[in-house]
Design an enzyme around this catalytic site. Structure first.
Site, PDB file in Angstrom:
ATOM      1  N   ASP A  62      38.166-101.489 -12.995  1.00 20.21           N
ATOM      2  CA  ASP A  62      36.769-101.088 -13.062  1.00 20.21           C
ATOM      3  C   ASP A  62      35.858-102.316 -13.060  1.00 20.21           C
ATOM      4  O   ASP A  62      35.898-103.135 -13.981  1.00 20.21           O
ATOM      5  CB  ASP A  62      36.566-100.267 -14.341  1.00 20.21           C
ATOM      6  CG  ASP A  62      35.191 -99.654 -14.388  1.00 20.21           C
ATOM      7  OD1 ASP A  62      34.813 -98.992 -13.413  1.00 20.21           O
ATOM      8  OD2 ASP A  62      34.489 -99.849 -15.386  1.00 20.21           O
ATOM      9  N   THR A  95      29.945 -99.854  -9.084  1.00 16.93           N
ATOM     10  CA  THR A  95      29.610-101.162  -9.654  1.00 16.93           C
ATOM     11  C   THR A  95      30.186-102.299  -8.808  1.00 16.93           C
ATOM     12  O   THR A  95      29.480-103.264  -8.520  1.00 16.93           O
ATOM     13  CB  THR A  95      30.148-101.289 -11.088  1.00 16.93           C
ATOM     14  OG1 THR A  95      31.475-100.801 -11.115  1.00 16.93           O
ATOM     15  CG2 THR A  95      29.307-100.493 -12.034  1.00 16.93           C
ATOM     16  N   THR A  96      31.450-102.161  -8.418  1.00 13.58           N
ATOM     17  CA  THR A  96      32.053-103.220  -7.612  1.00 13.58           C
ATOM     18  C   THR A  96      31.291-103.344  -6.295  1.00 13.58           C
ATOM     19  O   THR A  96      30.958-104.448  -5.852  1.00 13.58           O
ATOM     20  CB  THR A  96      33.530-102.911  -7.335  1.00 13.58           C
ATOM     21  OG1 THR A  96      34.127-102.480  -8.549  1.00 13.58           O
ATOM     22  CG2 THR A  96      34.264-104.119  -6.819  1.00 13.58           C
ATOM     23  N   ASP A 391      33.649 -92.855 -15.180  1.00 15.06           N
ATOM     24  CA  ASP A 391      33.118 -92.987 -13.813  1.00 15.06           C
ATOM     25  C   ASP A 391      32.996 -91.615 -13.161  1.00 15.06           C
ATOM     26  O   ASP A 391      31.981 -91.302 -12.532  1.00 15.06           O
ATOM     27  CB  ASP A 391      34.046 -93.853 -12.946  1.00 15.06           C
ATOM     28  CG  ASP A 391      33.817 -95.346 -13.170  1.00 15.06           C
ATOM     29  OD1 ASP A 391      33.159 -95.681 -14.167  1.00 15.06           O
ATOM     30  OD2 ASP A 391      34.292 -96.151 -12.357  1.00 15.06           O
TER      31      ASP A 391
HETATM   32  P1  ADP Z   1      33.151 -99.110  -7.150  1.00 17.23           P
HETATM   33  O1  ADP Z   1      33.214 -99.808  -8.477  1.00 17.23           O
HETATM   34  O2  ADP Z   1      32.142 -99.725  -6.260  1.00 17.23           O
HETATM   35  O3  ADP Z   1      33.017 -97.637  -7.275  1.00 17.23           O
HETATM   36  P2  ADP Z   1      35.838 -98.609  -6.266  1.00 17.23           P
HETATM   37  O4  ADP Z   1      36.985 -99.519  -6.518  1.00 17.23           O
HETATM   38  O5  ADP Z   1      35.765 -97.353  -7.049  1.00 17.23           O
HETATM   39  O6  ADP Z   1      34.531 -99.455  -6.454  1.00 17.23           O
HETATM   40  O7  ADP Z   1      35.836 -98.262  -4.713  1.00 17.23           O
HETATM   41  C1  ADP Z   1      34.876 -97.442  -4.138  1.00 17.23           C
HETATM   42  C2  ADP Z   1      35.035 -97.436  -2.634  1.00 17.23           C
HETATM   43  O8  ADP Z   1      36.303 -96.902  -2.255  1.00 17.23           O
HETATM   44  C3  ADP Z   1      33.994 -96.532  -1.986  1.00 17.23           C
HETATM   45  O9  ADP Z   1      33.432 -97.191  -0.880  1.00 17.23           O
HETATM   46  C4  ADP Z   1      34.794 -95.310  -1.578  1.00 17.23           C
HETATM   47  O10 ADP Z   1      34.235 -94.634  -0.467  1.00 17.23           O
HETATM   48  C5  ADP Z   1      36.117 -95.918  -1.254  1.00 17.23           C
HETATM   49  N1  ADP Z   1      37.226 -94.945  -1.299  1.00 17.23           N
HETATM   50  C6  ADP Z   1      37.577 -94.137  -2.318  1.00 17.23           C
HETATM   51  N2  ADP Z   1      38.635 -93.358  -1.989  1.00 17.23           N
HETATM   52  C7  ADP Z   1      38.976 -93.691  -0.721  1.00 17.23           C
HETATM   53  C8  ADP Z   1      39.994 -93.262   0.187  1.00 17.23           C
HETATM   54  N3  ADP Z   1      40.876 -92.344  -0.149  1.00 17.23           N
HETATM   55  N4  ADP Z   1      40.031 -93.838   1.395  1.00 17.23           N
HETATM   56  C9  ADP Z   1      39.164 -94.785   1.737  1.00 17.23           C
HETATM   57  N5  ADP Z   1      38.191 -95.260   0.929  1.00 17.23           N
HETATM   58  C10 ADP Z   1      38.077 -94.717  -0.287  1.00 17.23           C
HETATM   59 MG    MG Z   2      34.335 -96.286  -8.099  1.00 18.27          MG
END
Ligand code: ADP
Ligand code: MG
Length: 537
Positions: A62, A95-96, A391
């Site tokens: 996270d 957030t990331t 989240d």
């Molecule tokens: P954040 O802290 O920004 O939410 P995450 O590590 O949760 O970071 O990653 C979010 C990103 O991953 C988003 O751009 C989302 O669309 C993408 N994502 C989530 N699930 C999938 C998936 N199954 N395939 C491709 N991209 C995905």
């Molecule tokens: Mg996320």
């Protein structure tokens, strides 16, 4: 006047960096923060193990947590961390994304800074951000009221990148049900969902699959007396703000007892008062009592005799949860307690969860406060599941509030980049370069998603761009197959607000950092002054 003495306005110990040097240092530090979390982005992202000065370990994916735990000294690095905090507070996810975006916006600006004045860059970035919001809004789809499927998919997308991904089906359903239960219709028809009414109660033991939703409140407390019933069906619940005790006198009083009969009379009087207090509870019809303060031992005995389940020293926050879940009103003067103040719960019982005795106030008819009992084999697992749920609760409540969603997996970013490149040429002038840089920067998201999955990022980006050029607005990258697909079919969707907020806060901090051309630092207490070393970890 050649022999004029220089005039010093700053203390000797003050450190000052100006112009390009200051900008360079700040950008370097901000990029270092972004680089630190980049590898965690997306479902194929890696985890980080953080060890604090006490040796405590946190394992997480996270972004917000990572940035909260690491101790950075550089002021620009701190500004980037603020972005993550804002994103977390506003929408609970992304957030990331916001931090990686901010880092990339600054990197692209650095490449331009030799040719363009920072003011032009920031102006171009602002124009681009406004346009990007429009492009996102145009590709967004509405969430129909009560569309549990869409909400569950949104929850699952946010959980896909977390440690508990294996259980995201179950956890997604729990989160959506919880958010739907606490939602209330607002004045203008929109849903009002306040996530503080979803209580997360962590209990180490069992496994993540045993995580459950309780339609009511769970307290990590036991009933005060083991002779009280262990379970009460169809409970009528009283919430007391006052203690069930004899009031202590304000001034110090001395009671002189000279004969044994007097002692007895005194004790009898005390007993009578306590009996009266318990009688008031019985008269109201209450079968369960939650007291914010203490309960006298003798009163406990009377309550047990009356078959009443009682818990003492309940926190103010839990009292609020209990009130919303059961509909009971907090009463501070016991004598005023009436039947109308009582709340309802289908079942109140004390049960063991893991190693702890826990009180469940559940089966409430229309609970406006609910609890998720978070389970997992170890403390690290439970903590990460809690963050994952947090989240997911964030995205589901955000989605419910705004009522719009977009496809994920890089689709919105590629669509924004495409739209911005078209827009840039219509703006022309020197801002055009800055808007184009913004468009390139936004593509860092699909690029990083692909890189983290071990795919060839350049190929992926080429495929994505060509799909979007053909009008496939929801085309994103399937990280398992490496193929570009319609992400609506793949069920990877996110609330619109997560995307617009990430772009807005990233742009805000990037432009703020770009506008700084002078860093004047007083000799800090411990913190190293700005510079490449200060920004790194
Ligand atoms: P954040 O802290 O920004 O939410 P995450 O590590 O949760 O970071 O990653 C979010 C990103 O991953 C988003 O751009 C989302 O669309 C993408 N994502 C989530 N699930 C999938 C998936 N199954 N395939 C491709 N991209 C995905
Ligand atoms: Mg996320």
């Amino acid at each position: 006047m050649t022999d004029q003495q220089p005039i010093y306005i700053l203390r000797e110990s003050t450190q000052r960096t100006k112009g390009r040097g200051a900008q360079g240092n700040n950008i370097y530090a901000a990029k270092a923060v972004a680089d630190a979390v980049r590898s965690t982005l997306g479902p194929k992202g890696m985890d980080k193990m953080l060890v604090d000065s006490m040796g405590d370990v946190v394992i997480t994916n996270d972004g917000a947590t990572i940035l909260k735990e690491i101790d950075v000294a550089h002021p620009a690095a701190k500004m980037i961390i603020e972005v993550a905090k804002t994103q977390e507070a506003e929408v609970g996810d992304g957030t990331t994304t916001s931090v990686v975006l901010a880092g990339e916006l600054l990197k692209r600006a650095e490449d331009l800074i030799d040719d363009l004045h920072p003011t032009i860059i920031t102006q171009g970035y602002r124009l681009a951000q406004i346009k990007a919001s429009e492009i996102l809004a145009a590709m967004a789809m509405p969430i129909k009221v009560g569309d549990q499927d869409v909400l569950t998919r949104i929850a699952r997308t946010s959980m896909a990148s977390k440690g508990a991904a294996a259980q995201c089906e179950l956890l997604g359903r729990i989160v959506v049900e919880a958010a739907t239960l606490i939602a209330e219709p607002g004045a203008t028809g929109e849903a009002v969902v306040d996530k503080q009414w979803i209580k997360l109660e962590k209990k180490v033991g069992g496994n993540v699959g045993e995580t459950e939703l309780v339609r009511g409140v769970v307290l990590s407390k036991e009933r005060v007396n083991s002779r009280m019933p262990e379970r009460v069906i169809d409970a009528r619940v009283a919430l007391l703000g006052a203690a069930i005790e004899i009031k202590k006198t304000e001034v110090e009083a001395k009671i002189e007892i000279t004969k044994p009969e007097q002692m007895q009379a005194f004790l009898d009087e005390e007993e009578k008062t306590l009996r009266r207090l318990v009688q008031a509870i019985e008269d109201s019809g209450a079968t369960v009592v939650f007291a914010q303060k203490g309960i006298d031992d003798l009163a406990q005995h009377f309550l047990a005799k009356a078959g009443i389940f009682a818990v003492k020293s309940v926190s103010e926050k839990d009292m609020k949860h209990l009130s919303r879940a059961t509909g009971a009103r907090l009463v501070s003067n016991l004598k005023e307690l009436t039947k109308d103040d009582l709340g309802q719960a289908g079942l109140v019982e004390q049960r063991k969860v893991g190693d702890d005795e826990v009180t469940f106030v559940t089966e409430c008819k229309a609970p406006k406060s609910v609890t998720i009992i978070v389970r997992g084999g170890t403390e690290h697992v439970v903590d990460e599941v809690e963050r994952t749920l947090d989240d997911a609760i964030g995205v589901v409540t955000t989605a419910l509030k705004e009522g719009k969603y977009v496809a994920g997996a890089g689709a919105p970013e590629v669509e924004v980049a495409l739209g911005l490149r078209r827009y840039a040429s219509s703006v022309g002038g020197r801002e055009q370069l800055a808007i184009e840089a913004f468009a390139d920067a936004v593509e860092i998201i699909p690029r990083t998603l692909a890189e983290n999955a071990g795919l060839d990022a350049i190929n992926v980006l080429v495929d994505l761009r060509s799909a979007h050029e053909k009008g496939q607005k929801t085309a994103g990258i399937n990280l398992d197959s490496g193929k570009v697909e319609n992400m609506l079919d793949a069920h990877v969707i996110e609330p619109l607000r997560v995307k617009t907020q990430a772009l807005a806060s990233a742009t805000e901090v990037a432009t703020m950092i770009l506008r700084i051309d002078d860093v004047i630092a007083a000799k800090a207490s411990g913190a190293p002054p700005g510079g490449p070393d200060g920004g790194d970890f």
